[in-house]
Design a protein around this motif. Sequence first.
Motif, short mmCIF file in Angstrom:
data_model
loop_
_atom_site.label_atom_id
_atom_site.label_comp_id
_atom_site.label_asym_id
_atom_site.label_seq_id
_atom_site.Cartn_x
_atom_site.Cartn_y
_atom_site.Cartn_z
N ARG A 10 -85.64 -70.96 -49.01
CA ARG A 10 -84.21 -71.26 -49.01
C ARG A 10 -83.47 -69.99 -48.65
NH1 ARG A 10 -81.93 -75.39 -51.93
NH2 ARG A 10 -80.23 -74.03 -52.59
N GLY A 11 -82.46 -70.09 -47.83
CA GLY A 11 -81.64 -68.93 -47.50
C GLY A 11 -82.09 -68.26 -46.22
N PHE A 38 -82.60 -64.70 -50.05
CA PHE A 38 -83.39 -65.92 -49.94
C PHE A 38 -84.18 -66.16 -51.22
CE2 PHE A 38 -86.09 -62.46 -48.64
CZ PHE A 38 -87.34 -62.77 -49.17
N GLU A 81 -79.35 -68.63 -57.43
CA GLU A 81 -80.56 -69.43 -57.19
C GLU A 81 -81.53 -69.26 -58.37
OE1 GLU A 81 -81.94 -70.96 -53.88
OE2 GLU A 81 -79.81 -71.36 -53.83
N ALA A 101 -80.29 -74.74 -48.01
CA ALA A 101 -79.54 -73.77 -48.82
C ALA A 101 -78.11 -74.23 -49.07
CB ALA A 101 -79.55 -72.41 -48.15
#
Length: 72
Positions: A13-14, A21, A42, A64
């Motif tokens: 993600r990211g 991330f 996160e 994301a």
Amino acid sequence: AGINVGFDQTVIRGDMDARSFSVVYLKDGRVVALDCVNAVKEYVQGRKLVEAGLSPDPAVLADAGTALKELM
């Protein structure tokens, strides 16, 4: 958050190039751990996914733009 031993899938993600991330580790579809780099939000939200033992759709998990708390 969690222990990333024995996972069988990862979801990113990211933006790794921007150094913000998360790597989400799954085992049998269930979130077992997260490694978060410059992504405190996160980490906080992801820890709850680990604790709950949830199995979100990996495609949604990779987005994301979807907050992890929405997957609870």
